[in-house]
Design a protein around this motif. Structure first.
Motif: not given
Length: 486
Positions: A370-381
């Motif tokens: 799966g696109p595990w790298f999408l979890s990096a979207l938490v960084l801007p939060v």
């Protein structure tokens, strides 16, 4: 005086239900030795059950006949015990609260349980199971009068003049309470259940879809919906027809639909006030008010040390009632220094990196991708969360009150009168010392100190923390001197 005669059949049914499991096991064990004879086995089974019920009935009749209570000039006397006798004399001055409880069946029978809560006790001092509902109200009123040193001949008209309704929940407020109530303690149980049964359910419903891409959204959505519905229903049942009244030198409350509670909050035992509001309640303009008192036992239901004075109401109304209990002024909170915000950002960044690493680790399992790298979207939060946490913290030090504010998802503003302070201390963790920060903890005789939810001025400048600690201590001595002189 005796308990209500209806307490006998009710206690028999109640106790029989409690021992039903043991009776069933004994009955099955006895009937299993009947050699396959169905009639003989059933006779043994029901015979054991009848003996069990007879023993319970005999015990409860004896309990009723040997239970006595009496209100004397200075004490509440109770005589009880079937095999061993116990005589108690409870001084009125030690009684904190006369708590009345009724479930649905008890209300139909017109009986109630009366609990006597005493100062400093870890458990309920005495229980009357069960008296007539009118008698329970009389005991509650009579004990309150004798605690105040009033003559027991105060007529009903004078008693009504002493009573003022401070708050009564409306159907709209009850609905809003159900909407904003979410108990996150249920999350682990729901997550476990969904983790076990979720994949099989998705496979059966959508066999051609990769189930792992749906587990996350399904868990999140189901958890939120389940919590909202379940916690909302529970809260609405608990606070149905909530009433708060001022009665002499105490506050009287009633609440509950399936389980009805009635009790009192002594004014002299009030330690702190807490105005609480979660994100949804704050967005709707609502809040709740909790009173912390000294002397009740934690975990005893309505006899606990933390008692809702207003379960939900418009925020201005909550603040108004809080000021009628403790007259504090408008406050402007002093926020922690900005370097505290940097500390929060580092903390949240570490959490975000752990989430990303954990998501990547899952993809290393065979047959999972799966696109595990999408979890990096938490960084801007991360910086947003750090700023929000910093923005919602603060403290205010007045002449007579110390007030603290903490929390974003569930914000709590705690008002502590200086004359109620027990101890005040400052603490600095190793991470706080690196940024010259400290926290000041204001402890009272309420339950806060026991549950770790004291009034805390968190992450303030270290030098300011020392000054604040000394200021609170000095004003405590002044308040004590003023109260002693008056």
């Amino acid at each position: 005086m005796r308990l209500d005669p209806l307490s006998i059949p009710y206690r028999i049914a109640e106790n029989s239900t409690q021992i039903a499991g043991g009776v069933v096991v004994a009955g099955i064990a006895g009937s299993s030795g009947s050699g396959g004879n169905l009639l003989q086995g059933a006779t043994i089974f029901f015979g054991i059950a009848a003996v069990g019920v007879a023993l319970v009935a005999g015990w409860n009749v004896a309990y009723y006949r040997r239970f006595r209570y009496e209100l004397t000039g200075d004490t509440f006397d109770i005589e009880s015990g079937v095999l061993s006798r116990r005589d108690r004399e409870i001084p009125y001055r030690r009684i904190q609260n006369v708590d009345i409880r009724q479930n649905v069946v008890q209300r139909l029978l017109g009986i109630a349980e009366v609990r006597l809560e005493t100062a400093g006790g870890g458990q309920t001092e005495a229980q009357l199971k069960y008296v007539n509902r009118e008698e329970a109200g009389r005991l509650q009123e009579e004990v309150g009068r004798r605690k105040r040193g009033q003559e027991p001949s105060v007529d009903e008209s004078e008693a009504e003049q002493q009573t003022e309704t401070l708050y009564s929940i409306t159907p709209r407020e009850l609905g809003i309470l159900g909407l904003v109530s979410m108990d996150l303690r249920l999350v682990p149980f729901l997550l476990v259940a969904l983790s076990v049964f979720g994949p099989a359910a998705i496979t059966s419903m959508l066999p051609d879809v990769d189930q792992w891409f749906l587990i996350g959204p399904l868990v999140g959505l189901t958890t939120l919906v389940g919590l909202a519905i379940l916690s909302g229903i529970i809260s609405m049942l608990q606070y149905y027809d909530f009433q708060l009244r001022s009665h002499g030198d105490e506050y009287r409350y009633e609440r509950g639909l399936l389980q009805r509670y009635s009790g009192s909050i002594p004014v002299e035992k009030v330690q702190t006030l807490s105005i609480r509001e979660n994100v949804l309640a704050r967005w709707l303009g609502y809040a709740s008010l909790t009173i912390e008192t000294a002397g009740y036992a934690p975990g005893q239901g309505s006899g606990a040390r933390s008692q809702s004075a207003i379960p939900i109401a418009e925020r201005d109304r909550v603040v108004e009632l809080a000021r009628s209990i403790e007259p504090f002024d408008e406050v402007t909170f002093e926020r922690p220094p900005k370097r505290a915000r940097e500390r929060y950002a580092v903390r949240y960044l570490l959490v975000a990196l752990l989430v990303i690493a954990g998501t990547y680790a899952v993809t290393l399992v065979p047959d999972i991708s799966g696109p595990w790298f999408l979890s990096a979207l938490v960084l801007p939060v991360v910086p947003i969360a750090a700023h929000v946490k910093w923005r919602h913290r603060g403290y205010y030090m007045g002449e007579e009150y110390a007030i603290t504010r903490n929390g974003f998802w569930s914000r709590r503003i705690t008002i502590v009168p200086t004359y109620r302070v027990q101890t005040v201390l400052s603490s600095r963790t190793i991470f706080q010392r690196r940024r010259r920060l400290a926290s000041v903890i204001v402890d009272t005789a309420g339950s806060s100190s026991l549950m770790g939810t004291d009034a805390v001025a968190a992450d303030i400048d270290a030098e300011q923390a020392d000054r604040l600690r000394e200021t609170v201590a000095d004003r405590l001595q002044v308040a004590i001197g003023q109260r002693d002189s008056s």
